[in-house]
Design an enzyme around this catalytic site. Sequence first.
Site, short mmCIF file in Angstrom:
data_model
loop_
_atom_site.label_atom_id
_atom_site.label_comp_id
_atom_site.label_asym_id
_atom_site.label_seq_id
_atom_site.Cartn_x
_atom_site.Cartn_y
_atom_site.Cartn_z
N SER A 71 -14.90 17.37 22.28
CA SER A 71 -15.14 17.31 20.85
C SER A 71 -16.65 17.39 20.58
CB SER A 71 -14.49 16.05 20.28
OG SER A 71 -14.38 16.12 18.88
N ASP A 76 -4.12 21.00 18.83
CA ASP A 76 -5.31 20.25 18.39
C ASP A 76 -5.37 20.22 16.86
OD1 ASP A 76 -7.96 19.34 17.79
OD2 ASP A 76 -8.59 19.94 19.80
N HIS A 93 -5.80 16.36 20.30
CA HIS A 93 -7.26 16.16 20.36
C HIS A 93 -7.61 14.90 21.15
CE1 HIS A 93 -11.25 17.22 18.93
NE2 HIS A 93 -11.47 15.97 18.59
#
Length: 305
Positions: A119, A260, A288
Site C-alpha cells: 500500500s 483489492d 487489501h
Amino acid sequence: MSAFGSRQPLPCLVMVNAYERFVPSGPLRIWTERVGDPGLPAVLMVMGSAAQGVSCPDALVGRLVERGVQVIRFDHRDTGRSSVVDFDAHPYTIGDMARDCLAVLDGYELDSAHVAGTSLGGMIAQWLGVHAPDRVRSLTVMSSSPMGHDPSSVWARARAGEPADPDDLPPPAPAFLAHMAAGLPPDLESDMALFRVFNGPVRPFDEPAARAMLELAQSRAIDPAAAANHGRAVWMDAPDLLAPLSSITAPTSIVHGDQDPVYPLAHGEALAAAIPGAVLHVVPGMGHALTSPGLPEEVADLIRL
C-alpha cells in the site's frame, strides 16, 4: 488504519532469533525488529499508511526466514513505538518516510536489502527503487499504486457518484468509499469494520487474528491519533514522486489481489507496465490485507529474493 494482516505466533526457533532495537533517523527514533540470522541477506518490510511493523504477519515473516533471509520490520514515524511528529510544525513527505527506511538499513549496517512494501509502503518502496537504487537488492510492491499518480480527481468523481474516467486508474470499491464516508469514531470496532472491507468478499476473514493484531497495535502506540499524519503526508507536494518508474533497475515483482477494494487490479497492472522487467502476480480472492488463513504464507512465497 491501513495495515497488512493478522499477527500469528512465530515458530519458537524463529523467535529465538528475534531482536528489537531503536535506530535514529535524524531527530527521530524508529522502532525496529530483526528476525532470523543476521548473517543472511535482509528483507525490509515496509507497511502501509498508519500501520505498525507488528501488522506484518508473523506467518509471513516465518515463511521468509524459512526461505533463507533475515526480516526487518519497523514502526513508521507517528506509529507504534516510533517517534511522534508535530506535523504542523514539521510536515513530511513520502520521501521523508523512505529516508527512515534508509536509516533502518544504516542502523543494522546493511548496504542493501530486498525491499517489500505494501500500500503506502509500496509507494515508499518505489521511491527507494528510483532514488536509492544501490540500497535495493530487489523490489516487491504489494497492493499499491504508481507513486506519481494523483488520485484526487478519481476520488472526487467517485465521491460525487460520477462515472470513472476511462483514461485514469479506477477508484476504490464502493464498500471502501462507504466506510470512509461513514465517519465512524477511531476505535477498535471501526478498525475491525475497515479490515472486513480490506479483506474482501471472497476469502474468509480471520476475525480473531485481526482483532488480536489491532489490540496489540493499540496497546503499543505512543499516540494512536498521530498515525493520521500519514494521510496528510500522502497529499504533500513532492516532485520526487514524479520521477519515472522506468528508471527502476532492481528486479521487481508486483503482488496484487484481484479483490483489492482500495487499489483495484488495474493499479498493479499499471505498475508492472511502468517498471522494466517487472513480473505481476495476481492473487485470486485477495483484497487489501492478509487477514485470511494461509494468505500470509502464499504472499511470502511471492516476495522477490
